[in-house]
Scaffold this motif. Structure first.
Motif: not given
Length: 597
Positions: A382-386, A393-400, A576-579, A344-351
């Motif tokens: 989706d993950c490699n936003s500045k 930040r995107s949810k994908a970035y926070l989850c990873i 995962s975070s800085s491409s 689901r890529r929901e950071p709050q649930i993962i945490l």
């Protein structure tokens, strides 16, 4: 990183330049070659019209359902109408737009499945109508962030073709529909493709009436061990019934209904319905009356996959949860609740799950852990936003990021780590309660300024956003910090402040645990006493001006430190975070599902 194998005919290479005037010793080019050169040059020129950086001469806008900065694609009605009967009929029926405004075509209403189409997929399809050539997907649009993936059939590659199929079918382009259908059929036949990733193919085959592809998908899903509850949520009623009928016929002993019994399955469904309505008390009552445990109902799995984060948090706090709930329990498909949250890529649930002891090392039957699941569902774009200070930040970035930090800390004792880190981060007097609370308030306040996404997430998990802030934090009159409400007894005040202190300490703990780079920047920033909000407002006007000048200098220093942290993140987790690839976002959905595609 390997490029995606989602490849098509491309017009990316420049057309060959015309040959110089023929000499007596050089044979003249054949007419067919000249036609190819001319057509190639015309195609390349028309392709420039879809480039946003090119001179904007569009006369209509296609509006995407996803929203955001890339929600509008400018088009030229004359070209589309000349090349497509679909657009000719549509533009002919449009009412005249007000003066100075372009006609707007809402894609979600224009074609079936239009709500699933993103910019990266529609632009190549429109480009085909413009040029007659189909370009490959944009860089990063069909590639996941997992370096270990071959990218031949990962979820971003599948999603790109699915979105393109929706567009080609909706715009009535049969040759593209046939091409994309063959590509999707290849995905279904691949043994390494995760069965859950076939669900978007099932949906597009059903929506676009691709009967052969739909039949192929149903056969593959029916032969798999994917949990029937997941399929019921994801598929249409008609498709789900066909899958279950075929599954029961092929292997009746493996049916969930056969193992659990119809009565037990009915009770479990009632519990899930209560959770879907955010009624945890009702779900708990149903569990007690039926004698089913949280594990027996797979309640945590269901909440992690489909419910709001607050519902999962309430379930984990149930009294019965401490006796029977196992956050590392695997369902019939071999997934733990953390695996479901990563899908689901929901950071709050993962945490929340990792805080309750969910293991990031648990693997699925095909060998994927939580981080791998999350990475292979996430496009590079989706993950490699500045990583800019003060930007969401995107949810994908926070989850990873959360999962990577948790992996690094599995060998440490969290209680001892918290004690050591708090002693370093907060050089406070143990008996000075108000000073300690004030320092915590300042730290969290600055975290919310510099790192809004991270601060918002950890404050929500620690429930600091639900406690009352320390009154008079930035007041020049420090004595107001100790004022007592006349309707509040000293015991009530002490309890309120203690609750706030505990929540802020938990916030700092989570920030250090999952976002260490951000915490290091705050440490450097808070070393200077002039960063205290109260201190900035005290003294003479000249003193305040001097301190605020220093405050501005510190902000510049923090910005430089932040860039160093960004580089450090890139060196430890490049994929995962800085491409350096561009950012973007595409999400898929189903009216019955809440898992990300």
């Amino acid at each position: 990183m390997e490029s995606s194998t989602v490849t098509f005919s491309s017009s990316s290479s420049p057309p060959p330049s015309p040959s110089p005037s023929p000499s007596p010793s050089r044979p003249q080019a054949a007419p067919a070659d000249l036609d190819a050169v001319s057509l190639g040059r015309l195609s390349g020129n028309l392709e420039r019209l879809l480039d946003p950086s090119f001179f904007n001469c569009t006369d209509a806008d296609v509006v995407l359902a996803a929203g955001g900065d890339d929600a509008v694609v400018g088009v030229h009605r004359c070209i589309l109408a000349a090349r497509s009967n679909f657009f000719l009929a549509h533009f002919s029926s449009l009412a005249a737009a007000p003066a100075g405004e372009k006609p707007r075509l809402e894609l979600a209403k224009l074609v079936p499945g239009g709500c699933h189409i993103g910019r990266d997929a529609i632009v190549p399809v429109l480009g085909y109508l413009y040029t007659g050539l189909l370009k490959p997907p944009p860089q990063g649009a069909a590639v996941c962030v997992d370096d270990q993936c071959s990218h031949q059939a990962c979820r971003p590659a599948i999603d790109f073709v699915v979105e393109s199929t929706y567009a080609a079918s909706g715009f009535k382009i049969p040759e593209l529909v046939s091409l994309f259908q063959r590509r999707l059929s290849d995905f279904v036949n691949r043994a390494l493709v995760v069965v859950e990733d076939i669900v978007p193919i099932v949906l597009v085959a059903s929506t676009c009436q691709l009967t052969d592809l739909l039949s192929q998908c149903i056969q593959r899903v029916a032969h798999s061990s994917v949990d029937s509850r997941y399929l019921e949520k994801e598929l249409s009623d008609e498709t789900f019934a066909k899958v279950m009928e075929l599954r029961q016929y092929l292997s009746p002993r493996e049916s969930d209904e056969f193992i659990l019994g119809p009565e037990h399955a009915k009770k479990v469904r009632n519990v899930h319905k209560a959770l879907d309505c955010d009624d945890v008390d009702l779900a708990n009552l149903l569990l007690e009356e039926s004698g089913i445990t949280l594990d027996g109902a797979l309640a945590i799995h269901h909440a992690a996959a489909y419910c709001e984060p607050k519902v999962l948090a309430q379930i984990l706090k149930l009294k019965s949860a401490s006796d029977s709930a196992n956050v590392n329990l695997k369902n019939g498909s071999g997934y733990t609740p953390l695996h479901m949250a990563c899908m689901r890529r929901e950071p709050q649930i993962i945490l929340s799950l990792t805080e309750k002891g969910a293991s990031v090392q648990e693997r699925t039957r095909d060998g994927r852990d939580a981080l791998t699941i999350c990475k292979r569902l996430t496009r590079e774009k989706d993950c490699n936003s500045k990583l800019e200070k003060g930007k969401e930040r995107s949810k994908a970035y926070l989850c990873i990021d959360i999962l990577e930090q948790e992996i690094k800390r599995t060998s440490f004792v969290l209680e001892r780590q918290l004690s050591d880190e708090v002693s370093v981060a907060m050089p406070l007097l143990a008996d000075n309660f108000h000073t300690r609370l004030l320092t915590l308030e300042n730290r969290v306040a600055f975290a919310r300024i510099f790192f809004p996404s991270e601060a918002k997430l950890v404050m929500r998990i620690a429930q600091a956003d639900s406690t009352q802030e320390f009154a008079g934090l930035s007041s020049a009159n420090f004595s107001k910090l100790k004022d007592v409400n006349l309707n509040e007894t000293p015991i009530m005040q002490s309890n309120r402040l203690r609750e706030r202190l505990d929540a802020l300490m938990k916030t700092v703990e989570l920030g250090r645990k999952y976002f260490p780079h951000c915490s290091d920047v705050l440490d450097k920033f808070l070393i200077e006493e002039s960063t205290d909000l109260f201190f900035l407002e005290s003294g003479t006007a000249e003193d305040q001006h001097t301190r605020r000048m220093r405050f501005s200098e510190l902000k510049d220093e923090v910005n430089k430190a932040f860039n160093k942290d960004k580089a450090a993140i890139g060196s430890s987790s490049t994929s995962s975070s800085s491409s350096p690839r561009a950012d973007g976002k595409v999400r898929h959905g189903n009216k019955k599902a809440r898992l990300s595609r």
